[in-house]
Scaffold this active site. Structure first.
Site, mmCIF file in Angstrom:
data_model
loop_
_atom_site.group_PDB
_atom_site.id
_atom_site.type_symbol
_atom_site.label_atom_id
_atom_site.label_comp_id
_atom_site.label_asym_id
_atom_site.label_seq_id
_atom_site.Cartn_x
_atom_site.Cartn_y
_atom_site.Cartn_z
ATOM 1 N N SER A 1 75.605 44.335 29.960
ATOM 2 C CA SER A 1 74.181 44.035 30.074
ATOM 3 C C SER A 1 73.390 45.349 30.010
ATOM 4 O O SER A 1 73.508 46.088 29.038
ATOM 5 C CB SER A 1 73.908 43.262 31.368
ATOM 6 O OG SER A 1 72.606 42.740 31.380
ATOM 7 N N HIS B 1 75.668 34.671 30.060
ATOM 8 C CA HIS B 1 75.626 36.126 30.202
ATOM 9 C C HIS B 1 76.845 36.565 31.011
ATOM 10 O O HIS B 1 76.750 37.030 32.145
ATOM 11 C CB HIS B 1 74.337 36.530 30.901
ATOM 12 C CG HIS B 1 74.039 38.001 30.819
ATOM 13 N ND1 HIS B 1 74.018 38.696 29.631
ATOM 14 C CD2 HIS B 1 73.757 38.911 31.783
ATOM 15 C CE1 HIS B 1 73.726 39.954 29.868
ATOM 16 N NE2 HIS B 1 73.576 40.119 31.165
#
Length: 687
Positions: A547, A662
């Protein structure tokens, strides 16, 4: 490579953004884009499966992810403890419950409330469980959040824990990002996609409505509206002293916003700093400060946790009591509450502690909750009806331990995870590197005692970092890294760089926007320190992050490829010219800046990995991973970076999970495959 040369490399992007040849890869489910993904996945898996490590790493990872020895972490829900559990037979999971007495017996009898695998099979949808919120005090009415393939957007359905069924004609919200909370049995406060014009540019709701049972959602009463330029508006609630306090959270930027509560039938905006966090416990309101604040003639410094009688505050008083005022190298990491106590997670030189505070009517007094040194201590679940709470502690070499704190202050160990890897001979040390501007940067290193030497070590070493959004990296038991890296002879390093929250809000702010390079300088300083002190060499040093941490690894790769023999870039941001146009990207402009503003792009362009790939640089063979269903950080970042590097002749390993949101996948099988690809790659590169 000298620092000056690295900076000079940054001044000449390989191509102009308008000439980007890989924009077509941003079409998430486009036929050509998915064909490109499928081709690279096949190549990556074929090569990975041929390595000697793949099968062993996958099998060990799968065993850890599905082990019955794992601790079933509980949430307190009235008379029951609930838990979400996955294993080999239930890869998508069971939402289940038991009694406290049964749980504490060590061999609980679980009652299944909802089988996600069975639900997905019956409906033909790859559902992923995203949590449940239940209405006190009987916790019979619940809102279950379900995601297709692990995305952030969820479908919400009302569920009855007595019948163990979804309620026909009950509350139902179609797939959307947002938040929904109970006001009472027949009323919800809802922030969702209500149709055209109801979402912000960041892809989150900008409206909150009050929805009454039995009425159409489109007829719900509009309560609050924000602007399209806001990050988002969320519906929420505080629970204190047995009552629900409806709340609205209006975030006009990622780190700032307004908090409103419903008080005596009216919506009242709390007169607090826009970057502060409010809470309620008993008849008290708490306030955590992220910046200095003058109130009632007193200036309270950044990082202070305050309290005041809620009614007094709402009537205009600013006579606060200080619960915690951290020192220079301390910070409040998190705040939780029971019915009458405030639980404060602290960091002291990145060493975690947990404190329990009570108000005796005139002052707050605290006691430290017993826990091991150099171990992360975190609250697992609290009770709204009394002062019980479960908490967990774990260190790099200490398996997770679950404990129960009772009303009377007593603490008892409930269970401890069996060791998931052989830690014999391993030692943990906290060290410090000096960054480019002289800042002292701590990091943790886990290695076999005696690994490395002043003459130059050759131990395979993996450096992990994040450095953003005030997220702290603290010592904790990572069974997968332990089994697949440390126990196999690898050195594990975690860098506590600026941008994180290890030393409070100021540590974070020091690497925001135009100062972003400081986070990368800190990370590179740790890498250099590992080499200078003989722990490893560049050929044996790898780095990994996901991320915002993927952006970190991309920046380190394009700035100092000479320091590393491997790079793992996971679910990353990489194209910082377009990040704000993709999915939730616009919500992060307070962290990075706005690339459409020339003065902001001037500093963003200096580190944006996609714009700074050099055709002539010597990059290590690089692994880039993402998931198709990531609706937070667009998979186009990873795809385009891989395609660009490939076009210049740089060697790239690419893998994209089709599920997972994610993260690394939804099912244990998907996750195990991802970890086998990752650690197999690292061993092939670094030993």
């Amino acid at each position: 490579m000298t620092r000056l040369l690295a900076l000079l490399m940054l001044s000449a992007p390989a191509f102009a953004q308008t000439d980007d040849p890989f924009l077509w890869l941003e079409d998430v489910e486009g036929e050509d884009a998915l064909a490109w993904v499928e081709e690279r996945n096949a190549t990556t898996l074929e090569a990975a499966q041929a390595t000697p490590e793949f099968d062993a790493i996958k099998a060990r990872t799968l065993a850890i992810l599905t082990s019955d020895d794992r601790i079933p972490y509980p949430s307190i829900l009235g008379e029951h403890l609930v838990n979400f559990w996955t294993d080999a037979d239930n890869p998508r999971g069971l939402w289940r419950r038991t009694t406290e007495a049964s749980y504490l017996s060590g061999d609980p009898e679980w009652e299944t409330l909802l089988d996600i695998d069975a639900l997905g099979e019956a409906e033909g949808v790859n559902w992923a469980y995203k949590g449940t919120s239940c209405l006190q005090p009987d916790y019979r009415h619940c809102l279950v959040r379900l995601s297709r393939g692990g995305a952030d957007a969820v479908e919400i359905r009302e569920f009855n824990t007595e019948t163990k069924q979804f309620i026909e004609d009950g509350f139902f919200l179609p797939e959307s990002k947002g938040a929904t909370t109970w006001i009472d049995e027949n009323t919800l406060l809802v922030a969702t996609d209500f149709g055209e014009g109801s979402m912000t540019e960041s892809g989150y709701p900008r409206m909150v409505k009050r929805w009454t049972r039995g009425t159409p959602l489109e007829d719900a009463e509009l309560v609050y509206t924000g602007a399209e330029s806001d990050v988002g508006i969320w519906a929420g609630a505080y629970e204190a002293d047995g009552r629900i306090i409806p709340a609205i959270f209006h975030r006009f930027s990622f780190f700032e916003g307004y908090t409103l509560i419903e008080h005596e039938g009216e919506w009242v905006e709390l007169d607090i700093p826009t970057d502060a966090d409010a809470g309620f416990v008993g008849d008290q309101m708490t306030l955590y400060l992220r910046s200095d604040w003058e109130a009632g003639g007193t200036t309270y410094p950044t990082g202070t946790l305050l309290a005041i009688t809620a009614s007094s505050f709402l009537n205009g008083s600013r006579d606060f009591e200080v619960i915690v005022q951290p020192g220079e190298r301390q910070t409040v990491r998190g705040v939780s509450t029971t019915r009458n106590t405030v639980l404060v997670s602290m960091l002291d030189e990145v060493r975690p502690q947990l404190w329990r505070y009570r108000y005796d009517g005139s002052a707050w007094t605290g006691e430290r909750v017993p826990s091991p040194e150099l171990a992360t201590v975190s609250v697992v679940s609290t009770s709204d009806t009394d002062d019980r709470f479960f908490f967990a502690s774990s260190g790099y070499l200490q398996p997770s331990t679950l404990s129960l704190a009772q009303d009377d202050g007593g603490v008892s160990e409930v269970r401890q995870l069996e060791p998931q890897f052989d830690a014999s001979g391993l030692a943990v040390e906290q060290r410090h590197a000096t960054s480019a501007d002289g800042t002292r940067v701590p990091y943790f290193i886990v290695r076999q005692e005696g690994t490395g030497s002043p003459e130059g070590g050759t131990a395979p070493t993996l450096l992990y970092g994040y450095g953003g959004f005030e997220v702290s990296l603290t010592p904790s038991y990572n069974a997968l890294a332990g089994a697949n890296w440390m126990a196999r002879g690898g050195v594990w390093v975690v860098a506590n760089i600026r941008g994180g929250g290890e030393f409070g809000p100021a540590w974070h702010r020091s690497a925001q926007r135009e100062n972003r390079q400081r986070a990368y300088d800190d990370f590179l300083a740790v890498a250099e320190h590992l080499i200078e002190t003989g722990v490893t060499t560049p050929d044996h040093l790898g780095m990994m992050g996901g991320s915002n941490g993927g952006l970190l690894i991309g920046a380190a790769l394009t700035q100092r490829p000479d320091l590393f023999g491997a790079a793992v870039i996971q679910v990353p941001l990489l194209d910082m010219k377009r990040y704000h146009l993709l999915l939730a990207g616009a919500s992060w402009m307070a962290e990075y800046g706005d690339p459409d503003v020339d003065s902001d792009w001037a500093f963003i362009s200096q580190y944006s990995p996609y714009q700074n790939v050099d055709p002539d640089a010597e990059y290590p063979r690089t692994l880039i991973t993402t998931t198709t269903r990531d609706d937070r950080v667009h998979p186009g970042h990873a795809r385009k970076m891989a395609a660009l590097m490939e076009s210049y002749g740089h060697e790239v390993v690419y893998f994209e999970n089709t599920e997972g949101g994610h993260g690394s996948g939804v099912t244990p099988e998907q996750q195990a495959t991802m970890y086998a690809v990752t650690y197999g790659y690292l061993w092939s590169q670094l030993r």
